[in-house]
Motif scaffolding. Structure first.
Motif, PDB file in Angstrom:
ATOM      1  N   CYS B  23      48.562   6.466  88.597  1.00 12.63           N
ATOM      2  CA  CYS B  23      47.973   6.879  87.329  1.00 12.63           C
ATOM      3  C   CYS B  23      48.645   8.185  86.916  1.00 12.63           C
ATOM      4  CB  CYS B  23      46.466   7.088  87.492  1.00 12.63           C
ATOM      5  SG  CYS B  23      45.663   7.853  86.073  1.00 12.63           S
ATOM      6  N   SER B  24      49.445   8.153  85.871  1.00 10.67           N
ATOM      7  CA  SER B  24      50.089   9.377  85.393  1.00 10.67           C
ATOM      8  C   SER B  24      49.440   9.796  84.071  1.00 10.67           C
ATOM      9  CB  SER B  24      51.593   9.178  85.213  1.00 10.67           C
ATOM     10  OG  SER B  24      51.842   8.190  84.241  1.00 10.67           O
ATOM     11  N   TYR B  25      49.377  11.088  83.829  1.00  9.45           N
ATOM     12  CA  TYR B  25      48.669  11.563  82.643  1.00  9.45           C
ATOM     13  C   TYR B  25      49.404  12.728  81.997  1.00  9.45           C
ATOM     14  CZ  TYR B  25      46.908  15.094  85.911  1.00  9.45           C
ATOM     15  OH  TYR B  25      46.799  16.099  86.847  1.00  9.45           O
ATOM     16  N   THR B  26      49.223  12.832  80.680  1.00 11.75           N
ATOM     17  CA  THR B  26      49.790  13.954  79.935  1.00 11.75           C
ATOM     18  C   THR B  26      48.685  14.741  79.240  1.00 11.75           C
ATOM     19  OG1 THR B  26      50.157  12.510  78.026  1.00 11.75           O
ATOM     20  CG2 THR B  26      52.003  12.814  79.550  1.00 11.75           C
ATOM     21  N   VAL B  27      47.441  14.521  79.670  1.00 14.10           N
ATOM     22  CA  VAL B  27      46.290  15.220  79.099  1.00 14.10           C
ATOM     23  C   VAL B  27      46.315  16.678  79.529  1.00 14.10           C
ATOM     24  CG1 VAL B  27      43.774  15.302  78.995  1.00 14.10           C
ATOM     25  CG2 VAL B  27      44.957  13.094  79.168  1.00 14.10           C
ATOM     26  N   SER B  28      46.184  17.570  78.562  1.00 10.33           N
ATOM     27  CA  SER B  28      46.177  18.993  78.873  1.00 10.33           C
ATOM     28  C   SER B  28      44.780  19.432  79.312  1.00 10.33           C
ATOM     29  CB  SER B  28      46.603  19.793  77.637  1.00 10.33           C
ATOM     30  OG  SER B  28      45.713  19.537  76.563  1.00 10.33           O
ATOM     31  N   GLY B  29      44.727  20.539  80.011  1.00 10.87           N
ATOM     32  CA  GLY B  29      43.436  21.094  80.412  1.00 10.87           C
ATOM     33  C   GLY B  29      42.583  20.141  81.229  1.00 10.87           C
ATOM     34  N   LEU B  30      43.159  19.610  82.294  1.00 10.69           N
ATOM     35  CA  LEU B  30      42.449  18.633  83.132  1.00 10.69           C
ATOM     36  C   LEU B  30      41.139  19.213  83.647  1.00 10.69           C
ATOM     37  CD1 LEU B  30      42.652  15.869  84.779  1.00 10.69           C
ATOM     38  CD2 LEU B  30      43.414  17.327  86.652  1.00 10.69           C
ATOM     39  N   ARG B  31      40.047  18.475  83.409  1.00 11.60           N
ATOM     40  CA  ARG B  31      38.755  18.846  83.991  1.00 11.60           C
ATOM     41  C   ARG B  31      38.384  17.923  85.148  1.00 11.60           C
ATOM     42  NH1 ARG B  31      34.899  21.785  81.396  1.00 11.60           N
ATOM     43  NH2 ARG B  31      33.291  20.297  81.958  1.00 11.60           N
ATOM     44  N   GLY B  32      38.931  16.723  85.138  1.00 10.35           N
ATOM     45  CA  GLY B  32      38.635  15.797  86.221  1.00 10.35           C
ATOM     46  C   GLY B  32      39.404  14.506  86.029  1.00 10.35           C
ATOM     47  N   LEU B  33      39.711  13.839  87.141  1.00 12.29           N
ATOM     48  CA  LEU B  33      40.360  12.530  87.096  1.00 12.29           C
ATOM     49  C   LEU B  33      39.476  11.574  87.874  1.00 12.29           C
ATOM     50  CD1 LEU B  33      44.032  11.568  87.264  1.00 12.29           C
ATOM     51  CD2 LEU B  33      42.431  10.403  88.794  1.00 12.29           C
ATOM     52  N   PHE B  34      39.218  10.421  87.290  1.00 11.97           N
ATOM     53  CA  PHE B  34      38.242   9.475  87.815  1.00 11.97           C
ATOM     54  C   PHE B  34      38.905   8.140  88.118  1.00 11.97           C
ATOM     55  CE2 PHE B  34      34.710  12.117  86.412  1.00 11.97           C
ATOM     56  CZ  PHE B  34      35.301  12.861  85.413  1.00 11.97           C
ATOM     57  N   LEU B  87      40.624   1.155  87.330  1.00 11.98           N
ATOM     58  CA  LEU B  87      40.815   1.963  86.134  1.00 11.98           C
ATOM     59  C   LEU B  87      40.882   3.441  86.492  1.00 11.98           C
ATOM     60  CD1 LEU B  87      38.154   0.350  83.754  1.00 11.98           C
ATOM     61  CD2 LEU B  87      40.612   0.030  83.657  1.00 11.98           C
ATOM     62  N   CYS B  88      41.750   4.147  85.790  1.00 12.73           N
ATOM     63  CA  CYS B  88      41.869   5.590  85.936  1.00 12.73           C
ATOM     64  C   CYS B  88      41.456   6.227  84.608  1.00 12.73           C
ATOM     65  CB  CYS B  88      43.322   5.922  86.257  1.00 12.73           C
ATOM     66  SG  CYS B  88      43.745   7.668  86.208  1.00 12.73           S
ATOM     67  N   ALA B  89      40.740   7.339  84.675  1.00  9.29           N
ATOM     68  CA  ALA B  89      40.346   8.062  83.464  1.00  9.29           C
ATOM     69  C   ALA B  89      40.519   9.547  83.695  1.00  9.29           C
ATOM     70  CB  ALA B  89      38.892   7.751  83.099  1.00  9.29           C
ATOM     71  N   VAL B  90      40.887  10.262  82.643  1.00 11.86           N
ATOM     72  CA  VAL B  90      41.081  11.710  82.729  1.00 11.86           C
ATOM     73  C   VAL B  90      40.185  12.375  81.703  1.00 11.86           C
ATOM     74  CG1 VAL B  90      42.723  13.583  82.357  1.00 11.86           C
ATOM     75  CG2 VAL B  90      43.436  11.522  83.593  1.00 11.86           C
ATOM     76  N   GLN B  91      39.497  13.417  82.126  1.00 13.23           N
ATOM     77  CA  GLN B  91      38.670  14.208  81.231  1.00 13.23           C
ATOM     78  C   GLN B  91      39.413  15.503  80.934  1.00 13.23           C
ATOM     79  OE1 GLN B  91      35.042  15.713  82.917  1.00 13.23           O
ATOM     80  NE2 GLN B  91      34.025  15.884  80.935  1.00 13.23           N
ATOM     81  N   GLY B  92      39.551  15.814  79.651  1.00  9.40           N
ATOM     82  CA  GLY B  92      40.257  17.045  79.301  1.00  9.40           C
ATOM     83  C   GLY B  92      40.699  17.015  77.863  1.00  9.40           C
ATOM     84  N   GLY B  93      41.788  17.692  77.566  1.00 12.26           N
ATOM     85  CA  GLY B  93      42.345  17.685  76.219  1.00 12.26           C
ATOM     86  C   GLY B  93      41.580  18.532  75.238  1.00 12.26           C
ATOM     87  N   GLY B  94      40.765  19.471  75.725  1.00  9.33           N
ATOM     88  CA  GLY B  94      40.071  20.376  74.822  1.00  9.33           C
ATOM     89  C   GLY B  94      38.676  19.941  74.446  1.00  9.33           C
ATOM     90  N   ASN B  95      38.381  18.658  74.531  1.00  9.18           N
ATOM     91  CA  ASN B  95      37.037  18.153  74.245  1.00  9.18           C
ATOM     92  C   ASN B  95      36.450  17.669  75.558  1.00  9.18           C
ATOM     93  OD1 ASN B  95      34.738  16.722  73.585  1.00  9.18           O
ATOM     94  ND2 ASN B  95      35.646  15.696  71.828  1.00  9.18           N
ATOM     95  N   PHE B  96      35.500  18.427  76.114  1.00  4.11           N
ATOM     96  CA  PHE B  96      35.052  18.095  77.475  1.00  4.11           C
ATOM     97  C   PHE B  96      34.310  16.782  77.543  1.00  4.11           C
ATOM     98  CE2 PHE B  96      31.684  20.706  75.655  1.00  4.11           C
ATOM     99  CZ  PHE B  96      30.537  20.021  75.999  1.00  4.11           C
TER     100      PHE B  96
END
Lengths: 114, 111
Positions: B23-34, B87-96
């Motif tokens: 699971c690769s991500y380009t989301v900024s400001g990572l708060r968590g990866l699920f 499934l992989c999910a990332v929380q971040g991108g400025g909107n928590f």
């Protein structure tokens, strides 16, 4: 254990009907979410709510509305169902706090619009 | 653009054949990866949350790891009952409240 329940597992409706999908969570979570999941498109956020009577649009809100009158219940409304709203609908809930907040999902409702 | 990409789209393994999902991500400001597991016709079932690079979590035959740009779900000696979409999910991108989901990896473990 967190439990998120959805009112129906399968639903068949006709074009133009008003459709209500209900979601209930039993963990006193502040946040609740509605997604739809389609092959090749993944999960897309329709609406979410971070408090009673509060709501925010997600990525694909067109053709949908929501209602949250009680903390544990979040309803998704299709005002006039169309065939392109045939999909799997997933409800989730989470509780903000700490570094992050895990979303817990319900079993899903498979909606077919004829 | 904030996004999450999972690979491969599908993976077929023999029982006992270990492998990894990416699971690769380009989301900024990572708060968590699920990581979630989803069986056909059902809702996603939560597996792991990872918060920072270097973190690892384990559950039975599954082990999740996180770097600054990607996460791996390692499956050791899989069994047919491990067959599912992951499934992989990332929380971040400025909107928590925003979760960015990948399209999933469909795993099929043959006996």
């Amino acid at each position: 254990d967190v439990k998120v329940t959805q009112s129906s597992r399968y639903l068949v409706k006709r074009t133009g009907e008003k459709v209500f999908l209900e979601c209930v969570q039993d963990m006193d979570h502040e946040n609740m979410f509605w997604y739809r999941q389609d092959p090749g498109l993944g999960l897309r956020l329709i609406y979410f709510s971070y408090d009673v009577k509060m709501k925010e649009k997600g990525d694909i809100p067109e053709g949908y509305s929501v209602s949250r009158e009680k903390k544990e219940r979040f309803s998704l409304i299709l005002e006039s169902a169309s065939t392109n709203q045939t999909s799997m609908y997933l409800c989730a809930s989470s509780s903000p706090g700490g570094t992050t907040d895990t979303q817990y999902f319900g079993p899903g409702t498979r909606l077919t619009v004829l | 653009e904030d996004q999450v990409t999972q690979s491969p789209e599908a993976l077929r393994l023999q029982e006992g054949e270990s492998s990894s999902l990416n699971c690769s991500y380009t989301v900024s400001g990572l708060r968590g990866l699920f990581w979630y597991r989803q069986d056909p016709g059902k809702g996603p079932e939560f597996l792991f949350t990872l918060y920072s690079a270097g973190e690892e979590k384990e559950k039975e035959r599954l082990k999740a790891t996180l770097t600054k740009k990607e996460s791996f779900l390692h499956i050791t000696a899989p069994k047919p009952e491990d067959s599912a979409t992951y499934l992989c999910a990332v929380q971040g991108g400025g909107n928590f409240n925003k979760f960015y989901f990948g399209s999933g990896t469909k795993l099929n473990v043959k006996p």
